[in-house]
Enzyme design. Structure first.
Site, PDB file in Angstrom:
ATOM      1  N   TYR A 155      34.671  43.062  40.063  1.00  0.00           N
ATOM      2  CA  TYR A 155      34.579  42.677  41.459  1.00  0.00           C
ATOM      3  C   TYR A 155      35.934  42.283  42.028  1.00  0.00           C
ATOM      4  O   TYR A 155      36.225  42.511  43.192  1.00  0.00           O
ATOM      5  CB  TYR A 155      33.602  41.507  41.616  1.00  0.00           C
ATOM      6  CG  TYR A 155      32.170  41.927  41.805  1.00  0.00           C
ATOM      7  CD1 TYR A 155      31.417  41.433  42.866  1.00  0.00           C
ATOM      8  CD2 TYR A 155      31.564  42.827  40.944  1.00  0.00           C
ATOM      9  CE1 TYR A 155      30.104  41.822  43.054  1.00  0.00           C
ATOM     10  CE2 TYR A 155      30.253  43.221  41.116  1.00  0.00           C
ATOM     11  CZ  TYR A 155      29.527  42.721  42.178  1.00  0.00           C
ATOM     12  OH  TYR A 155      28.237  43.125  42.353  1.00  0.00           O
ATOM     13  N   LYS A 157      39.321  42.098  39.837  1.00  0.00           N
ATOM     14  CA  LYS A 157      40.544  42.534  39.183  1.00  0.00           C
ATOM     15  C   LYS A 157      40.497  43.997  38.773  1.00  0.00           C
ATOM     16  O   LYS A 157      39.434  44.541  38.471  1.00  0.00           O
ATOM     17  CB  LYS A 157      40.809  41.685  37.933  1.00  0.00           C
ATOM     18  CG  LYS A 157      40.943  40.207  38.192  1.00  0.00           C
ATOM     19  CD  LYS A 157      41.312  39.464  36.934  1.00  0.00           C
ATOM     20  CE  LYS A 157      40.233  39.503  35.868  1.00  0.00           C
ATOM     21  NZ  LYS A 157      39.072  38.686  36.204  1.00  0.00           N
ATOM     22  N   LYS A 173      46.764  42.670  34.561  1.00  0.00           N
ATOM     23  CA  LYS A 173      45.654  42.391  35.473  1.00  0.00           C
ATOM     24  C   LYS A 173      46.212  42.029  36.838  1.00  0.00           C
ATOM     25  O   LYS A 173      47.174  41.275  36.951  1.00  0.00           O
ATOM     26  CB  LYS A 173      44.798  41.228  34.955  1.00  0.00           C
ATOM     27  CG  LYS A 173      44.065  41.503  33.660  1.00  0.00           C
ATOM     28  CD  LYS A 173      43.177  40.313  33.294  1.00  0.00           C
ATOM     29  CE  LYS A 173      42.425  40.539  32.006  1.00  0.00           C
ATOM     30  NZ  LYS A 173      41.523  39.395  31.690  1.00  0.00           N
ATOM     31  N   ASP A 285      29.370  34.272  33.827  1.00  0.00           N
ATOM     32  CA  ASP A 285      29.205  35.723  33.774  1.00  0.00           C
ATOM     33  C   ASP A 285      29.305  36.146  32.314  1.00  0.00           C
ATOM     34  O   ASP A 285      30.362  36.551  31.838  1.00  0.00           O
ATOM     35  CB  ASP A 285      30.272  36.403  34.630  1.00  0.00           C
ATOM     36  CG  ASP A 285      30.031  37.908  34.775  1.00  0.00           C
ATOM     37  OD1 ASP A 285      28.966  38.383  34.328  1.00  0.00           O
ATOM     38  OD2 ASP A 285      30.897  38.597  35.329  1.00  0.00           O
TER      39      ASP A 285
END
Length: 500
Positions: A155, A157, A173, A285
Site C-alpha cells: 500500500y 512502499k 525501500k 498486519d
C-alpha cells in the site's frame, strides 16, 4: 474536454510511478545534504516534515490531512521517546546533533507551518535523545548501484533489490508514488507534497523500530538516504538487509527440519516482541508476505503497522479478538488493559498462518504428539508465548540430541556392508521431502537412523554418508537404488545392503 482531463490525470500518475522507479534506479549524484561525522549523524525525520507538527488550516480537506499528518507524527515521536527515556543521563547535547530536517532547504511561505504553540514545543522535546544510531550506509553508497530489480510493493512502499560495490546485495525501500496510499490521498486532498509526508512517516516509524528491536529475526537496517525526487525535497530511501520472499507452497515441499526452523524462528521473534524494550509489540498486519527468509531464518521485514498500544477496557467484553475462524475474549485487568492482547494476537496469527501448515506434516513420528499438542494449544490460546517458546525449544533439543529415537523400535531388517572412502555417483531415486530435487538426500542423527530409513524404502539398496550437515548438526545422507558403480571419495562412506 473530459478526455483531455483524463489523459492529463493519467499522465501525472504515470509520471509519479516512473519518478519512483527512476529515484531508485538512478540515484542522483548532485549535491546532497551535508552530513556531519558518522558518530554525530543526526536522526532522520520524515521527508518534507516541519520541525513541529502542522496546525490545522482553514478548510475541511486541509484540516483533515493536517490532522492525519500530526497524528502520524505523534506516533513516530512516541517511538522515539522510548529511546529518549533509555538515553537519559547520557552525554550532554552537542550543537551539531540536530534533526536532519533542520538542515532541509527552506520552503515557500505557502508551505511554512504556523509558528509552533506551547503544544508544538512540548511535542518536539529534547532532540539529541530522539536520534537514531549512525547508519552504516548512505547516499554515497547507493549512487552506483547495479543489478537493480523490482521486487514488489504494498500500500505504501516499493521495494527493489540492488547490489552495492558489486558485492553487497541489499533491499531499497521508498514510498511508492503509484501506490494505494499516495494515489488515494492525492485523489482526496490534491496535495502531493503533504500526501508524501503522510506516507513517509510510516517508513520513518519502521526505521525507528528496526533500530530499536535488535534481534536475530528482525531485518537489519543498513542505512538511509535523503534526496530530491518528483519535485519533492528530501524523499527517503532506506537500505536494509535483503531476504527471500516467503513462499508457502515452496515451504510445504521442503524438509520438515527446515519447516520447523521457520516456526522456531517465528516463535523466538514473537517471544522477543512480547518482552521487547518498547513493551509488548503486536504485528497488526500479520501475513506471510511481511516476512522474508535470510540464510534459512525467518525475519520480519515490515514493521510500519506494528504497535505497542495495549487495548484499554472496562470489562472483559471490551477485550474481544475476532479472526476469520475463531473469536476470543480476554480478561480485562484491574489497570483497565486487556491482558496480553498484543501477545495473544501475534500467537494466534502464527498458529493460523504457519503452525497448522508447517509443524506436524512429515515430522518424525515420535515427535508428532508433542507437535500436535503445541498446535492445539496455540490454536485455542491455552498457552502464552513463553510456554509455546519453551515447548518448541524442547522439540529442538529432542531432535538435535537424538532422544526422539529412543522410543522407536530400531531392529534392522537387513544387513549392510560398510565401504569407507567411497561414493555411488548415480543410481538415484526421488523421495519426499528431499534436500536434492533429483535424488533422495535426507538428514539423519546417526547410521542407525539411516539404516531405518533405507529399510523403509523398497527401492533403497545403499546409502552414502556425506560430510555435510544441516543447521541442527545432523548428517546429510544420499539414498541409492543400487550399488553397481562405486567410486573412491575420501569424504564419504557408503553402506551397501547385503541381505533383504
Amino acid at each position: 474536454m473530459r478526455r483531455r482531463k483524463t489523459a492529463v490525470a493519467a499522465g501525472c500518475c504515470l509520471a509519479f510511478l516512473l519518478g519512483t522507479l527512476l529515484n531508485l534506479l538512478f540515484i542522483p549524484g548532485g549535491p546532497e545534504h551535508p552530513l556531519p561525522p558518522r558518530e554525530e549523524l543526526p536522526p532522520p525525520s520524515p521527508p518534507g516534515a516541519p520541525l513541529y507538527p502542522p496546525e490545522e488550516e482553514i478548510g475541511g480537506g486541509q484540516a483533515a490531512l493536517a490532522r492525519q499528518i500530526r497524528e502520524r507524527y505523534e506516533e513516530v515521536l512516541r517511538y522515539r521517546q522510548h529511546r529518549a527515556a533509555a538515553a537519559a543521563g547520557r552525554r550532554p547535547l552537542r550543537p551539531r546533533e540536530r534533526r536532519l530536517m533542520d538542515l532541509a532547504p527552506p520552503r515557500t511561505s505557502a508551505e511554512q507551518p504556523r509558528p509552533p504553540g506551547p503544544r508544538g514545543r512540548a511535542a518536539a522535546g529534547p532532540r539529541a535523545e530522539l536520534s537514531l544510531e549512525p547508519p552504516l550506509l548512505g547516499c554515497r553508497d547507493i549512487r552506483d548501484v547495479s543489478g537493480v530489480q523490482y521486487l514488489g510493493s504494498g500500500y505504501t512502499k516499493a521495494v527493489y533489490k540492488a547490489v552495492l560495490n558489486r558485492t553487497l546485495a541489499v533491499a531499497l525501500k521508498a514510498v511508492d508514488f503509484g501506490g494505494h496510499d499516495i494515489a488515494h490521498c492525492v485523489r482526496q486532498f490534491s496535495a502531493l507534497g503533504d500526501c508524501y509526508r503522510l506516507a513517509a512517516y510510516k517508513i520513518v516509524k519502521e526505521m525507528i523500530l528496526l533500530q530499536r528491536l535488535r534481534h536475530a529475526n528482525v531485518l537489519q537496517l543498513y542505512g538511509y538516504c535523503y534526496q530530491d525526487s518528483n519535485d519533492i525535497p528530501d524523499t527517503l530511501t532506506t537500505i536494509t538487509e535483503l531476504g527471500s520472499p516467503l513462499e508457502m507452497i515452496q515451504l510445504l515441499q521442503t524438509s520438515w527440519e527446515d519447516r520447523f526452523r521457520i516456526c522456531l524462528s517465528l516463535v523466538r521473534l514473537l517471544h522477543y516482541l512480547a518482552h521487547s524494550p518498547l513493551g509488548s509489540v503486536t504485528l497488526l498486519d500479520f501475513r506471510p508476505r511481511q516476512f522474508v527468509i535470510v540464510d534459512g531464518e525467518l525475519k520480519v521485514t515490515d514493521l510500519d503497522d506494528a504497535s505497542v498500544e495495549e487495548s484499554s477496557c472496562t470489562s472483559n467484553s471490551d477485550c474481544f479478538m475476532e479472526f476469520p475462524a475463531r473469536n476470543f475474549t480476554l480478561p480485562c485487568s484491574v489497570e483497565g488493559r486487556c491482558q496480553s492482547m498484543n501477545e495473544k494476537r501475534n500467537l494466534y496469527n502464527a498458529y493460523r498462518f504457519f503452525f497448522t501448515y508447517l509443524l506436524p506434516h512429515s515430522a518424525p513420528s515420535s515427535l508428532r504428539p508433542l507437535l500436535d499438542k503445541i498446535v492445539n494449544a496455540t490454536g485455542e490460546l491455552h498457552w502464552g508465548i513463553d510456554e509455546t517458546a519453551a515447548q518448541l525449544e524442547r522439540v529442538l533439543d529432542l531432535y538435535k540430541s537424538g532422544e526422539y529415537l529412543q522410543n522407536t523400535t530400531r531392529v534392522p531388517k537387513a544387513e549392510y556392508r560398510r565401504v569407507p572412502e567411497a561414493f555411488i555417483p548415480d543410481e538415484n531415486y526421488r523421495c519426499w521431502p528431499s534436500y536434492h530435487h533429483k535424488g533422495c538426500l535426507l538428514s539423519v542423527f546417526d547410521v542407525n537412523e539411516a539404516i531405518e530409513i533405507c529399510d523403509s524404502y523398497s527401492q533403497c539398496k545403499a546409502f552414502v554418508l556425506t560430510n555435510q550437515t544441516t543447521w541442527t548438526g545432523r548428517q546429510l545422507v544420499f539414498f541409492k537404488m543400487a550399488s553397481n558403480h562405486i567410486v573412491p571419495d575420501p569424504d564419504k562412506i557408503t553402506y551397501v545392503k547385503v541381505t533383504d
